[in-house]
Design a protein around this motif. Structure first.
Motif, mmCIF file in Angstrom:
data_model
loop_
_atom_site.group_PDB
_atom_site.id
_atom_site.type_symbol
_atom_site.label_atom_id
_atom_site.label_comp_id
_atom_site.label_asym_id
_atom_site.label_seq_id
_atom_site.Cartn_x
_atom_site.Cartn_y
_atom_site.Cartn_z
ATOM 1 N N GLU A 2 0.769 -1.259 0.027
ATOM 2 C CA GLU A 2 -0.026 0.219 0.033
ATOM 3 C C GLU A 2 0.803 1.352 0.051
ATOM 4 N N GLU A 3 1.973 1.247 0.793
ATOM 5 C CA GLU A 3 2.883 2.478 0.839
ATOM 6 C C GLU A 3 3.456 2.618 -0.673
ATOM 7 N N ARG A 4 3.973 1.487 -1.271
ATOM 8 C CA ARG A 4 4.553 1.587 -2.594
ATOM 9 C C ARG A 4 3.425 2.126 -3.595
ATOM 10 N N ARG A 5 2.108 1.638 -3.314
ATOM 11 C CA ARG A 5 1.182 2.266 -4.350
ATOM 12 C C ARG A 5 0.885 3.847 -4.262
ATOM 13 N N LYS A 6 0.747 4.148 -2.923
ATOM 14 C CA LYS A 6 0.664 5.709 -2.539
ATOM 15 C C LYS A 6 1.869 6.516 -2.883
ATOM 16 N N LYS A 7 3.165 6.105 -2.972
ATOM 17 C CA LYS A 7 4.193 6.851 -3.435
ATOM 18 C C LYS A 7 4.290 6.902 -4.822
ATOM 19 N N GLY A 8 3.864 5.839 -5.529
ATOM 20 C CA GLY A 8 3.633 5.830 -6.979
ATOM 21 C C GLY A 8 2.822 6.938 -7.462
ATOM 22 N N VAL A 9 1.557 6.996 -6.875
ATOM 23 C CA VAL A 9 0.641 8.166 -7.201
ATOM 24 C C VAL A 9 1.336 9.537 -6.901
ATOM 25 N N ARG A 10 1.783 9.520 -5.687
ATOM 26 C CA ARG A 10 2.477 10.956 -5.460
ATOM 27 C C ARG A 10 3.426 11.301 -6.409
ATOM 28 N N LEU A 11 4.118 10.442 -6.826
ATOM 29 C CA LEU A 11 5.222 10.787 -7.863
ATOM 30 C C LEU A 11 4.657 11.192 -9.121
ATOM 31 N N LEU A 12 3.579 10.276 -9.642
ATOM 32 C CA LEU A 12 3.003 10.794 -10.833
ATOM 33 C C LEU A 12 2.033 12.102 -10.806
ATOM 34 N N ARG A 13 1.505 12.236 -9.966
ATOM 35 C CA ARG A 13 0.936 13.649 -9.479
ATOM 36 C C ARG A 13 2.019 14.817 -9.694
ATOM 37 N N SER A 14 3.122 14.586 -9.058
ATOM 38 C CA SER A 14 4.003 15.650 -9.209
ATOM 39 C C SER A 14 4.448 15.689 -10.637
#
Length: 102
Positions: A2-14
């Motif tokens: 779940e933490e990897r998924r959240k980090k991936g979405v944060r990076l995408l959004r940036s």
């Protein structure tokens, strides 16, 4: 995971523009313009078969499927797809699989 998924979405959004971020937050997809042809593509949440061409009227056309190698989370895959279409569109489509419909 779940933490990897959240980090991936944060990076995408940036990496998304303000307009793309708003689209993504509201609709679960964002649109990019291919660097070689000017074709507009809609990248929706997902890791495969999640890209469609969009015509001037907003109708969805040909679908494209390409994913990077490895076990990447959704946000990372979508970021790779965005960058590939915006910087190496024709090379990317040469290796992608096309399809019609979702």
């Amino acid at each position: 995971m779940e933490e990897r998924r959240k980090k991936g979405v944060r990076l995408l959004r940036s990496w998304l523009t303000a307009q793309q971020r708003a689209q993504f937050d509201r609709d679960g997809y964002f649109e990019v313009v291919g660097c070689d042809t000017g074709t507009r593509y809609r990248i929706r949440r997902g890791t495969s078969a999640n890209i469609r061409e969009v015509d001037a009227s907003g109708r969805l056309g040909m679908g494209w499927c390409f994913v990077p190698a490895g076990e990447l989370v959704e946000g990372d895959v979508m970021l790779v797809q965005k960058i590939a279409l915006e910087t190496s569109e024709l090379e990317t489509l040469n290796i992608a699989k096309n399809f019609y419909g979702w």
